[in-house]
Design a protein around this motif. Sequence first.
Motif, PDB file in Angstrom:
ATOM      1  N   PRO A 183      18.995  32.578 -36.882  1.00 45.88           N
ATOM      2  CA  PRO A 183      18.377  33.337 -35.783  1.00 45.88           C
ATOM      3  C   PRO A 183      16.886  33.071 -35.658  1.00 45.88           C
ATOM      4  O   PRO A 183      16.272  33.428 -34.668  1.00 45.88           O
ATOM      5  CB  PRO A 183      18.651  34.786 -36.164  1.00 45.88           C
ATOM      6  CG  PRO A 183      18.811  34.766 -37.632  1.00 45.88           C
ATOM      7  CD  PRO A 183      19.384  33.429 -37.991  1.00 45.88           C
ATOM      8  N   LEU A 184      16.300  32.428 -36.679  1.00 41.33           N
ATOM      9  CA  LEU A 184      14.861  32.201 -36.633  1.00 41.33           C
ATOM     10  C   LEU A 184      14.491  30.977 -35.811  1.00 41.33           C
ATOM     11  O   LEU A 184      13.327  30.713 -35.583  1.00 41.33           O
ATOM     12  CB  LEU A 184      14.310  32.041 -38.049  1.00 41.33           C
ATOM     13  CG  LEU A 184      14.242  33.349 -38.850  1.00 41.33           C
ATOM     14  CD1 LEU A 184      13.826  33.059 -40.282  1.00 41.33           C
ATOM     15  CD2 LEU A 184      13.287  34.320 -38.200  1.00 41.33           C
ATOM     16  N   ARG A 185      15.467  30.189 -35.361  1.00 38.46           N
ATOM     17  CA  ARG A 185      15.151  28.982 -34.586  1.00 38.46           C
ATOM     18  C   ARG A 185      14.875  29.329 -33.134  1.00 38.46           C
ATOM     19  O   ARG A 185      15.598  28.942 -32.236  1.00 38.46           O
ATOM     20  CB  ARG A 185      16.339  28.012 -34.671  1.00 38.46           C
ATOM     21  CG  ARG A 185      16.556  27.513 -36.079  1.00 38.46           C
ATOM     22  CD  ARG A 185      16.447  26.017 -36.139  1.00 38.46           C
ATOM     23  NE  ARG A 185      16.279  25.640 -37.552  1.00 38.46           N
ATOM     24  CZ  ARG A 185      17.033  24.759 -38.160  1.00 38.46           C
ATOM     25  NH1 ARG A 185      18.007  24.155 -37.495  1.00 38.46           N
ATOM     26  NH2 ARG A 185      16.832  24.457 -39.403  1.00 38.46           N
ATOM     27  N   GLN A 186      13.806  30.093 -32.925  1.00 35.45           N
ATOM     28  CA  GLN A 186      13.397  30.445 -31.571  1.00 35.45           C
ATOM     29  C   GLN A 186      12.225  29.537 -31.196  1.00 35.45           C
ATOM     30  O   GLN A 186      11.187  29.584 -31.862  1.00 35.45           O
ATOM     31  CB  GLN A 186      12.951  31.911 -31.510  1.00 35.45           C
ATOM     32  CG  GLN A 186      13.990  32.899 -31.969  1.00 35.45           C
ATOM     33  CD  GLN A 186      15.077  33.114 -30.926  1.00 35.45           C
ATOM     34  OE1 GLN A 186      14.987  32.553 -29.816  1.00 35.45           O
ATOM     35  NE2 GLN A 186      16.103  33.873 -31.254  1.00 35.45           N
TER      36      GLN A 186
ATOM     37  N   ALA B 294       9.995  29.643 -28.879  1.00 37.39           N
ATOM     38  CA  ALA B 294       8.757  30.369 -28.589  1.00 37.39           C
ATOM     39  C   ALA B 294       8.081  30.802 -29.875  1.00 37.39           C
ATOM     40  O   ALA B 294       6.863  30.677 -30.044  1.00 37.39           O
ATOM     41  CB  ALA B 294       9.064  31.584 -27.720  1.00 37.39           C
ATOM     42  N   LEU B 295       8.873  31.284 -30.799  1.00 35.44           N
ATOM     43  CA  LEU B 295       8.341  31.734 -32.092  1.00 35.44           C
ATOM     44  C   LEU B 295       7.678  30.587 -32.827  1.00 35.44           C
ATOM     45  O   LEU B 295       6.570  30.724 -33.378  1.00 35.44           O
ATOM     46  CB  LEU B 295       9.486  32.322 -32.914  1.00 35.44           C
ATOM     47  CG  LEU B 295       9.096  33.051 -34.199  1.00 35.44           C
ATOM     48  CD1 LEU B 295       8.122  34.180 -33.893  1.00 35.44           C
ATOM     49  CD2 LEU B 295      10.341  33.600 -34.881  1.00 35.44           C
ATOM     50  N   VAL B 296       8.356  29.444 -32.796  1.00 38.05           N
ATOM     51  CA  VAL B 296       7.822  28.255 -33.481  1.00 38.05           C
ATOM     52  C   VAL B 296       6.478  27.861 -32.879  1.00 38.05           C
ATOM     53  O   VAL B 296       5.501  27.610 -33.598  1.00 38.05           O
ATOM     54  CB  VAL B 296       8.836  27.093 -33.389  1.00 38.05           C
ATOM     55  CG1 VAL B 296       8.203  25.817 -33.932  1.00 38.05           C
ATOM     56  CG2 VAL B 296      10.104  27.420 -34.153  1.00 38.05           C
TER      57      VAL B 296
ATOM     58  N   VAL C   1       4.382  29.707 -31.114  1.00 36.42           N
ATOM     59  CA  VAL C   1       3.326  30.692 -31.347  1.00 36.42           C
ATOM     60  C   VAL C   1       2.837  30.641 -32.783  1.00 36.42           C
ATOM     61  O   VAL C   1       1.630  30.791 -33.058  1.00 36.42           O
ATOM     62  CB  VAL C   1       3.834  32.101 -30.970  1.00 36.42           C
ATOM     63  CG1 VAL C   1       2.876  33.170 -31.478  1.00 36.42           C
ATOM     64  CG2 VAL C   1       3.960  32.217 -29.463  1.00 36.42           C
ATOM     65  N   ILE C   2       3.737  30.411 -33.697  1.00 36.60           N
ATOM     66  CA  ILE C   2       3.304  30.289 -35.102  1.00 36.60           C
ATOM     67  C   ILE C   2       2.405  29.078 -35.272  1.00 36.60           C
ATOM     68  O   ILE C   2       1.405  29.111 -36.010  1.00 36.60           O
ATOM     69  CB  ILE C   2       4.538  30.232 -36.026  1.00 36.60           C
ATOM     70  CG1 ILE C   2       5.119  31.642 -36.131  1.00 36.60           C
ATOM     71  CG2 ILE C   2       4.162  29.691 -37.390  1.00 36.60           C
ATOM     72  CD1 ILE C   2       6.061  31.856 -37.277  1.00 36.60           C
ATOM     73  N   GLY C   3       2.738  28.004 -34.528  1.00 33.82           N
ATOM     74  CA  GLY C   3       1.850  26.833 -34.540  1.00 33.82           C
ATOM     75  C   GLY C   3       0.465  27.200 -34.029  1.00 33.82           C
ATOM     76  O   GLY C   3      -0.559  26.829 -34.620  1.00 33.82           O
ATOM     77  N   ILE C   4       0.442  27.966 -32.951  1.00 32.04           N
ATOM     78  CA  ILE C   4      -0.853  28.393 -32.384  1.00 32.04           C
ATOM     79  C   ILE C   4      -1.619  29.240 -33.391  1.00 32.04           C
ATOM     80  O   ILE C   4      -2.823  29.093 -33.586  1.00 32.04           O
ATOM     81  CB  ILE C   4      -0.626  29.176 -31.077  1.00 32.04           C
ATOM     82  CG1 ILE C   4      -0.062  28.249 -29.994  1.00 32.04           C
ATOM     83  CG2 ILE C   4      -1.917  29.813 -30.601  1.00 32.04           C
ATOM     84  CD1 ILE C   4       0.352  28.957 -28.736  1.00 32.04           C
ATOM     85  N   LEU C   5      -0.875  30.131 -34.064  1.00 35.13           N
ATOM     86  CA  LEU C   5      -1.495  30.975 -35.091  1.00 35.13           C
ATOM     87  C   LEU C   5      -2.166  30.125 -36.155  1.00 35.13           C
ATOM     88  O   LEU C   5      -3.315  30.383 -36.547  1.00 35.13           O
ATOM     89  CB  LEU C   5      -0.420  31.878 -35.711  1.00 35.13           C
ATOM     90  CG  LEU C   5      -0.815  32.648 -36.974  1.00 35.13           C
ATOM     91  CD1 LEU C   5      -1.881  33.673 -36.646  1.00 35.13           C
ATOM     92  CD2 LEU C   5       0.393  33.330 -37.583  1.00 35.13           C
ATOM     93  N   GLY C   6      -1.458  29.103 -36.593  1.00 37.04           N
ATOM     94  CA  GLY C   6      -2.022  28.209 -37.606  1.00 37.04           C
ATOM     95  C   GLY C   6      -3.270  27.532 -37.095  1.00 37.04           C
ATOM     96  O   GLY C   6      -4.290  27.433 -37.800  1.00 37.04           O
ATOM     97  N   PHE C   7      -3.215  27.097 -35.850  1.00 39.49           N
ATOM     98  CA  PHE C   7      -4.370  26.419 -35.257  1.00 39.49           C
ATOM     99  C   PHE C   7      -5.588  27.348 -35.214  1.00 39.49           C
ATOM    100  O   PHE C   7      -6.701  26.966 -35.561  1.00 39.49           O
ATOM    101  CB  PHE C   7      -4.000  25.957 -33.845  1.00 39.49           C
ATOM    102  CG  PHE C   7      -5.017  25.052 -33.244  1.00 39.49           C
ATOM    103  CD1 PHE C   7      -5.034  23.690 -33.543  1.00 39.49           C
ATOM    104  CD2 PHE C   7      -5.974  25.549 -32.375  1.00 39.49           C
ATOM    105  CE1 PHE C   7      -5.973  22.853 -32.991  1.00 39.49           C
ATOM    106  CE2 PHE C   7      -6.930  24.711 -31.823  1.00 39.49           C
ATOM    107  CZ  PHE C   7      -6.919  23.360 -32.128  1.00 39.49           C
TER     108      PHE C   7
END
Lengths: 243, 114
Positions: free
Chosen positions: A4-7, A9-11, A13-19
Motif C-alpha cells: 500500500p505504500l507504493r503511492q 504522490a507519496l514517493v 513528496v518524500i523526494g521533495i522533503l529530502g530536497f
Amino acid sequence: MKNPLRQPALVVVIGILGFMLAMAFNTTTRLQGAQPERASDLASVVQDMEAQRDSLEIRLAGLRDEVTALEEIAATEQGIRDSFTQQIEVARLAAGLTGVKGPGVSVVLGDGSDVIPGTDPNLYLIHDSDIAAVVNALFVGGAEAVDVNGERVVATTPIRCAGSTVLVNARRLGGPYTVNAVGDSDALYESVVDDPAAGLLFEAYRTQFGLDVSVTRLDEVEVSAYRGSFRPTYAVQAEEEDV
Amino acid sequence: MGVLVLALALGVTLGLLTDIGVPPEMLTYVGVAVLAALDSCTGGVRASLEETFTDKAFVFGFLTNMLMAGFIVFVGDRIGVSELYLAAVVAFGVRVFDNLGVVRALLFKRRGWE
C-alpha cells in the motif's frame, strides 16, 4: 499482497522533503562557513587601515618638520620685511592709492539739451545726487574701484554740489561726468540700470529731458589713483590687530 | 517501504549535489516547510497503511500545510512576534510523532509482531 505504500504522490513528496532538507542543510553550512570568513576580512581591513595610519603618521611628522622650518624662515628679518611689503601692497590697493585697470563699465552723465520753455531747467541737469546714486549703485554691483572724472572714490570721498559744478574729493568737476568702475562688467551694468535711483537717469529722465547718459561695458577700464592725502586728526587706532 | 527510503535518499543527494541554498533570513521558512512536509509524509504513510490514501487529499494537504506554515512565519515576522513560527513547529512536531506512533502500530500489525 500489494504494497500500500507504493503511492506515486507519496514517493514524489518524500523526494521533495529530502530536497528541502538538503537545502536547509546547505544554507546552514554556508552560514557557518561565512562567519569566520567575514571576521578574517575585517581583520585584514583593520590591518590595512593600521598600515595606512602608520604611513600617514610618518607623513604628518615630515610635514610638521617642514612647517617648523618654514616658520623659522618667516621669523627672519627678510621674511618679516617681505610679509610687510605684501600687506602694504594689499592695503594700498584697498585704500585706492594705486591706479587700477580691469574689466568694468564706463558711465557717462551729461546734461540734457533743448530746455523746453516754461519747465524747470534744473530737471535737465546732472546733479551731485545723480552721481552719488550711480557711484553707490556701482559699489552695490561689486565695483572694486570707482572714479569720477579721474577722481578716485575712496572711503572719505564726499560727492556734493558746488554751484554749477560737482565737488568730488574737494576737486571741482564739470560735466559731462565720466564714472569708471572696475568689476564684473555685467553685474555693474545691471546694478546701475536696475538701481531705483540711478536707473531713472537712463530710462525716464533720458527720454523726458534728453540727458546725455550712457552705460558701456568695457573689457578694460582704467581707474585713477587717489591723489589726496589722509591726515586723520581725531581718529586713532582702536586696538592692535594683525592686518 | 524501500521505495520511500530510496526517494528520500534521492532527494537529499540531489539537494546536496546541486548545493542550492536560500538567503539566511529565509531559513526559518525552509525549516517550517520541512516540518510541514514531514507531517504530510508521515500522514501519507499512515493513510496508505490504513488504506484511506487518495492522491488528491494528500497533495492538497501537503501544499496547504506548507503554505499555512509559511504564512504563520510571515505574520510572526510582520507583527514583531517572530517566535510565532514555534507554534507551527510544535503543531507539526506533535502531529509527526502522532502519525509515527500509528504507522509503527500498523506496521507491527501487518508483520504479525503483536
